[in-house]
Design a protein around this motif. Sequence first.
Motif, PDB file in Angstrom:
ATOM      1  N   ASP A   6       5.682   5.351  -8.925  1.00 34.82           N
ATOM      2  CA  ASP A   6       6.669   4.370  -8.712  1.00 34.82           C
ATOM      3  C   ASP A   6       8.106   5.057  -9.270  1.00 34.82           C
ATOM      4  O   ASP A   6       8.193   5.613 -10.588  1.00 34.82           O
ATOM      5  CB  ASP A   6       6.462   3.205  -9.649  1.00 34.82           C
ATOM      6  N   ILE A  42       2.531  -5.211   4.023  1.00 35.50           N
ATOM      7  CA  ILE A  42       1.924  -4.043   3.458  1.00 35.50           C
ATOM      8  C   ILE A  42       2.594  -3.595   2.341  1.00 35.50           C
ATOM      9  O   ILE A  42       3.717  -3.866   2.207  1.00 35.50           O
ATOM     10  CB  ILE A  42       2.007  -2.803   4.688  1.00 35.50           C
ATOM     11  N   ALA A  43       1.719  -3.342   1.334  1.00 37.35           N
ATOM     12  CA  ALA A  43       2.291  -2.752   0.183  1.00 37.35           C
ATOM     13  C   ALA A  43       3.111  -1.553   0.433  1.00 37.35           C
ATOM     14  O   ALA A  43       2.808  -0.453   1.161  1.00 37.35           O
ATOM     15  CB  ALA A  43       1.305  -2.557  -0.703  1.00 37.35           C
ATOM     16  N   ARG A  45       3.732   1.062  -1.417  1.00 32.87           N
ATOM     17  CA  ARG A  45       2.887   2.364  -1.748  1.00 32.87           C
ATOM     18  C   ARG A  45       2.232   2.952  -0.489  1.00 32.87           C
ATOM     19  O   ARG A  45       1.874   4.201  -0.351  1.00 32.87           O
ATOM     20  CB  ARG A  45       2.170   2.146  -3.130  1.00 32.87           C
ATOM     21  N   GLU A  46       1.468   1.830   0.189  1.00 35.20           N
ATOM     22  CA  GLU A  46       0.600   2.280   1.453  1.00 35.20           C
ATOM     23  C   GLU A  46       1.388   2.983   2.465  1.00 35.20           C
ATOM     24  O   GLU A  46       0.980   3.957   2.891  1.00 35.20           O
ATOM     25  CB  GLU A  46      -0.197   1.052   1.773  1.00 35.20           C
ATOM     26  N   VAL A  47       2.744   2.481   2.653  1.00 35.83           N
ATOM     27  CA  VAL A  47       3.575   3.140   3.600  1.00 35.83           C
ATOM     28  C   VAL A  47       3.873   4.253   3.194  1.00 35.83           C
ATOM     29  O   VAL A  47       4.098   5.426   4.139  1.00 35.83           O
ATOM     30  CB  VAL A  47       4.824   2.099   3.842  1.00 35.83           C
ATOM     31  N   ASP A  49       1.959   6.354   1.108  1.00 35.84           N
ATOM     32  CA  ASP A  49       1.009   7.367   1.462  1.00 35.84           C
ATOM     33  C   ASP A  49       0.944   8.117   2.843  1.00 35.84           C
ATOM     34  O   ASP A  49       0.756   8.908   3.070  1.00 35.84           O
ATOM     35  CB  ASP A  49      -0.217   6.770   0.956  1.00 35.84           C
ATOM     36  N   VAL A  50       0.983   6.927   3.670  1.00 38.13           N
ATOM     37  CA  VAL A  50       0.937   7.288   5.149  1.00 38.13           C
ATOM     38  C   VAL A  50       2.166   8.200   5.716  1.00 38.13           C
ATOM     39  O   VAL A  50       2.042   9.164   6.313  1.00 38.13           O
ATOM     40  CB  VAL A  50       1.063   6.107   5.997  1.00 38.13           C
ATOM     41  N   THR A  51       3.408   7.918   5.036  1.00 38.65           N
ATOM     42  CA  THR A  51       4.649   8.543   5.436  1.00 38.65           C
ATOM     43  C   THR A  51       4.414  10.074   4.871  1.00 38.65           C
ATOM     44  O   THR A  51       4.889  10.851   5.525  1.00 38.65           O
ATOM     45  CB  THR A  51       5.718   7.711   4.817  1.00 38.65           C
ATOM     46  N   ARG A  87      -1.766   3.092  11.971  1.00 37.18           N
ATOM     47  CA  ARG A  87      -2.323   3.236  10.650  1.00 37.18           C
ATOM     48  C   ARG A  87      -2.338   1.939   9.876  1.00 37.18           C
ATOM     49  O   ARG A  87      -3.325   1.921   9.030  1.00 37.18           O
ATOM     50  CB  ARG A  87      -1.679   4.526   9.653  1.00 37.18           C
ATOM     51  N   LEU A  88      -1.146   1.111   9.818  1.00 32.71           N
ATOM     52  CA  LEU A  88      -1.083   0.158   8.856  1.00 32.71           C
ATOM     53  C   LEU A  88      -1.326  -1.250   9.531  1.00 32.71           C
ATOM     54  O   LEU A  88      -1.029  -1.933   8.864  1.00 32.71           O
ATOM     55  CB  LEU A  88       0.077   0.430   7.984  1.00 32.71           C
ATOM     56  N   ARG A  91      -3.735  -3.802   9.130  1.00 28.95           N
ATOM     57  CA  ARG A  91      -4.142  -4.525   7.590  1.00 28.95           C
ATOM     58  C   ARG A  91      -3.425  -5.733   7.347  1.00 28.95           C
ATOM     59  O   ARG A  91      -2.410  -6.045   7.672  1.00 28.95           O
ATOM     60  CB  ARG A  91      -3.843  -3.425   6.561  1.00 28.95           C
TER      61      ARG A  91
END
Length: 92
Positions: A6, A42-43, A45-47, A49-51, A87-88, A91
Amino acid sequence: MTVIEDGGPEDFLVRGRQDGEPVDVRLHVEPVSLSRWGLGHIAPREVVDVTMAYLLGHQRLDELPPLVDLEEVAAAYDGFEAHLLERLGGRH
């Protein structure tokens, strides 16, 4: 290997090594962008990770600019938004 930390409410610090040298990249994620793409639930952080997985599939960590904005990634890569949604998007 990269580590994501973060860096503030809309920023994440991506730390890694390339050829033995430390590399830091800051990734900026605007909630309004996520909402516009239907990913407001979507959080961030998940974005991130995928990015980062997407970006590192296209170039090395040390080839990225020190500050990466999600909007700029979408503008630079035609398939990026579709990739995020694939990917997201499903969810909850």
